[in-house]
Design a protein around this motif. Sequence first.
Motif: not given
Length: 457
Positions: A103-114
């Motif tokens: 349900h995320k895009d790249f810039y809201t993904s858990s990968f990017w956020m963390k």
Amino acid sequence: MRDKKNTYETQEELMIYAKGLEGKTFGEIDKTNRIVNEKAKGKLGQIIEESYFGYEINSKPEADFKNLNIELKVTPYKKNKNGSLSAKERLVLNIINYMEEIHKDFYTSSFWMKNNKLLIVFYNYEKDKTVGQYEITNTILYEIPEEDLPTVIQDWETIIGKVRNGKAHELSEGDTFYLGACTKGKDSSSLRQQPFSDISAMQRAYSFKQSYMTHILRSNLNNEFSEKLIKDGNFSIRGYVEKLLKPFINKSYEELCEVYGQASCAKNSVQLLISKIFNIKGTDLSKIQEFEKANLKLKTITVDKNNKIKESMSFPTFKFKEIIETSWEESDLKRILGEQKYLFIVFKENKTSDLIFKGFRFWNIPYEDLNEVERVYRKTVEVIKAGVEIKEKLTKNGIRHNNNLPSKSESYVCHVRPHGRDARDTYELPDGRRLTKQCFWLNNTYILEQVKDLFYK
């Protein structure tokens, strides 16, 4: 341990404090006695967290230093025989929540956020030392460079695209270039529910590939930089290769040589031609910076006028005594095929024997075919354990030794056959006999299947 618990006003303050780790061993840092456990290798990050930065171990979705949005990572490197440095392993990041990440895009993904800012602590792994003797040598603040971001974004989209298509169980590190999806766990307890499919999938985490970590290591510690392929523009690896090669599809080899002023009879002429198209100096394309980061291997495939490929694709030889003690999960073959990505460059002979460039393909082995390789691997181990049957056959070139290791007729994907210099180039079998060095090969017919649509268009 820091008295002011886990509070740093600026990243400069954090990095000044982090630099105090350099030159210290884990034994000197450890205040919680974790180091007495000989299996403490996986706890080294926790030692740094607890004993140096002074915060409790957690698995929160936000970054470790929340107010600065900086995540802490501790990772080993090793010194090679030639004196160069290499990352010892991939850098495991955060667990992929299949149900939420779609349900995320790249810039809201858990990968990017963390993980968009990483405090990376490098330590020197030395085989003959205990865990407590490993020395921390470097600490760096790492942000994904602008030049790498298009490829990392495309990698993330590839990973989540499979999840959205109900194929999380088919994820492979070979799917991507820099950012991988590595397994976390090895048995049924690590299976997780995925959306859009009833098939359970192995738990996986985002990770920077070992090859990408080696680049980070060498560029930051030794200031080593290889020649770049992408010298202009905002391209992913895939996008840039497409930009360079697509205009030449269906051009003859002779036409391409004429365009680039190359004598077609030159030694290593195809590699030299591709180098000129890529606008790089050498012919060793594995030394291109982007190829090094991605562990991307280029292979030229020539299809004859009868639609056949002569050569199968070989892998390193294996030692008979070692392979019977090595599970599929821990094997070099699984590691190579599971992580390796190839760029196939395809030429096809026409009726007059002219070579025509038919296209290119980024390729890694599909999930179901890797399962077939596993079957052949296990069969190979069974045959060696039971005792390889060796039969002598007289040929016009001398005595030939046949054996009952899995042959090409065993599988549509791969087989085992000799890969020694000659019959005297051998390894010892478990029963003391000697046999010509062997390796696994991907069948030439199988490789043909992976690219044939390029020249049937």
